[in-house]
Design an enzyme around this catalytic site. Structure first.
Site, short mmCIF file in Angstrom:
data_model
loop_
_atom_site.label_atom_id
_atom_site.label_comp_id
_atom_site.label_asym_id
_atom_site.label_seq_id
_atom_site.Cartn_x
_atom_site.Cartn_y
_atom_site.Cartn_z
N GLU A 150 6.71 -44.91 22.25
CA GLU A 150 5.44 -44.19 22.41
C GLU A 150 5.68 -42.94 23.25
O GLU A 150 6.60 -42.90 24.06
CB GLU A 150 4.43 -45.16 23.06
CG GLU A 150 3.04 -44.64 23.30
CD GLU A 150 2.27 -44.20 22.06
OE1 GLU A 150 2.76 -43.29 21.36
OE2 GLU A 150 1.18 -44.73 21.81
N ASP A 154 -1.92 -44.46 27.90
CA ASP A 154 -3.12 -44.06 28.61
C ASP A 154 -3.93 -45.35 28.85
O ASP A 154 -3.64 -46.10 29.77
CB ASP A 154 -3.83 -43.02 27.73
CG ASP A 154 -5.00 -42.35 28.39
OD1 ASP A 154 -4.80 -41.63 29.36
OD2 ASP A 154 -6.14 -42.56 27.93
N ASP A 212 0.47 -33.40 22.07
CA ASP A 212 -0.35 -32.29 21.60
C ASP A 212 -1.68 -32.18 22.31
O ASP A 212 -2.17 -33.13 22.90
CB ASP A 212 -0.65 -32.47 20.10
CG ASP A 212 -1.64 -33.60 19.86
OD1 ASP A 212 -1.35 -34.75 20.27
OD2 ASP A 212 -2.72 -33.36 19.28
P1 IMP Z 1 -4.01 -45.13 24.60
O1 IMP Z 1 -4.24 -45.91 23.35
O2 IMP Z 1 -5.29 -44.86 25.33
O3 IMP Z 1 -2.96 -45.72 25.50
O4 IMP Z 1 -3.58 -43.69 24.15
C1 IMP Z 1 -2.30 -43.37 23.82
C2 IMP Z 1 -2.30 -42.13 22.95
O5 IMP Z 1 -3.23 -41.16 23.45
C3 IMP Z 1 -0.96 -41.44 23.00
O6 IMP Z 1 -0.15 -41.86 21.93
C4 IMP Z 1 -1.33 -39.98 22.85
O7 IMP Z 1 -1.39 -39.64 21.49
C5 IMP Z 1 -2.71 -39.87 23.41
N1 IMP Z 1 -2.72 -39.30 24.77
C6 IMP Z 1 -3.04 -39.94 25.93
N2 IMP Z 1 -2.93 -39.13 26.98
C7 IMP Z 1 -2.51 -37.95 26.50
C8 IMP Z 1 -2.19 -36.69 27.13
O8 IMP Z 1 -2.24 -36.50 28.37
N3 IMP Z 1 -1.78 -35.70 26.30
C9 IMP Z 1 -1.68 -35.86 24.94
N4 IMP Z 1 -1.96 -37.02 24.32
C10 IMP Z 1 -2.38 -38.05 25.09
MG MG Z 2 0.04 -40.38 20.18
#
Ligand code: IMP
Ligand code: MG
Length: 177
Positions: free
Chosen positions: A98, A102, A158
């Site tokens: 990954e 987040d 991105d």
């Molecule tokens: P999660 O499912 O909330 O853990 O999100 C993960 C996904 O969110 C990552 O694969 C990224 O595509 C996107 N993401 C989270 N934070 C950022 C950031 O600071 N910049 C760009 N993409 C992010």
């Molecule tokens: Mg992503």
């Protein structure tokens, strides 16, 4: 799109040095085995290719794509599978790669999905982690860098599909206009 500027958070040299360390760790942990690197498109492409260059055990690379974000910088909480793996992973040592964790929702969803396919092992690897944002717990073995809760771009990450090609990790500072 609001006005914004980018400032460097982690240099290209630091990112690449850290990726080499992770590859070295993988070489030790999987000595005598082969691994399937699962690149989560699109954000993990730079990380996956750089990491793969320094892995000495036999490597297969496969891709999946899911999205939990629209053009926004906050997670919608909905994970959609847009592209599945090409090959079965039954009996394989899978390393899920990954770009950033987040909330943890994307990885937790993928772990559930891929564990049902009976891999020999399923290990999580991320270039970046924002631990303060976690909503769902995920067990990550390899982390490049823990970062504060800031929106970052570059090295595959991105903002509305742009800036993935920056060779370093940059923070986007939004200016309210
Ligand atoms: P999660 O499912 O909330 O853990 O999100 C993960 C996904 O969110 C990552 O694969 C990224 O595509 C996107 N993401 C989270 N934070 C950022 C950031 O600071 N910049 C760009 N993409 C992010
Ligand atoms: Mg992503």
């Amino acid at each position: 799109m609001n006005n914004y500027k980018i400032s460097e958070m982690i240099s290209e040299e630091k990112v690449e040095a850290r990726i080499k360390e992770i590859a070295e760790q993988i070489n030790q942990d999987f000595a005598g085995e082969s691994v399937t690197l699962v690149c989560i498109l699109k954000g993990s492409i730079f990380f996956t290719t750089e990491l793969a260059k320094y892995i000495k055990v036999p490597v297969v690379i496969d891709f999946m794509q899911c999205s939990s974000y629209g053009a926004d910088t906050k997670s919608s909480g909905i994970v959609k599978l847009a592209k599945d793996l090409d090959e079965p992973i039954m009996g394989k040592h899978v390393i899920l790669i990954e770009d950033i964790i987040d909330s943890g929702r994307t990885l937790s969803h993928l772990v559930k999905l891929l564990s049902q396919r009976d891999p020999a092992s399923l290990t999580l690897c991320t270039l970046l982690d924002k631990p303060s944002r976690r909503v769902v717990e995920v067990d990550v073995k390899y982390t490049g860098f823990e970062i504060p809760d800031e929106f970052v771009v570059g090295y595959g990450l991105d903002y509305a599909q742009k800036m993935r090609n920056l060779p370093y990790i940059g923070v986007v500072e939004f200016e309210n206009s």
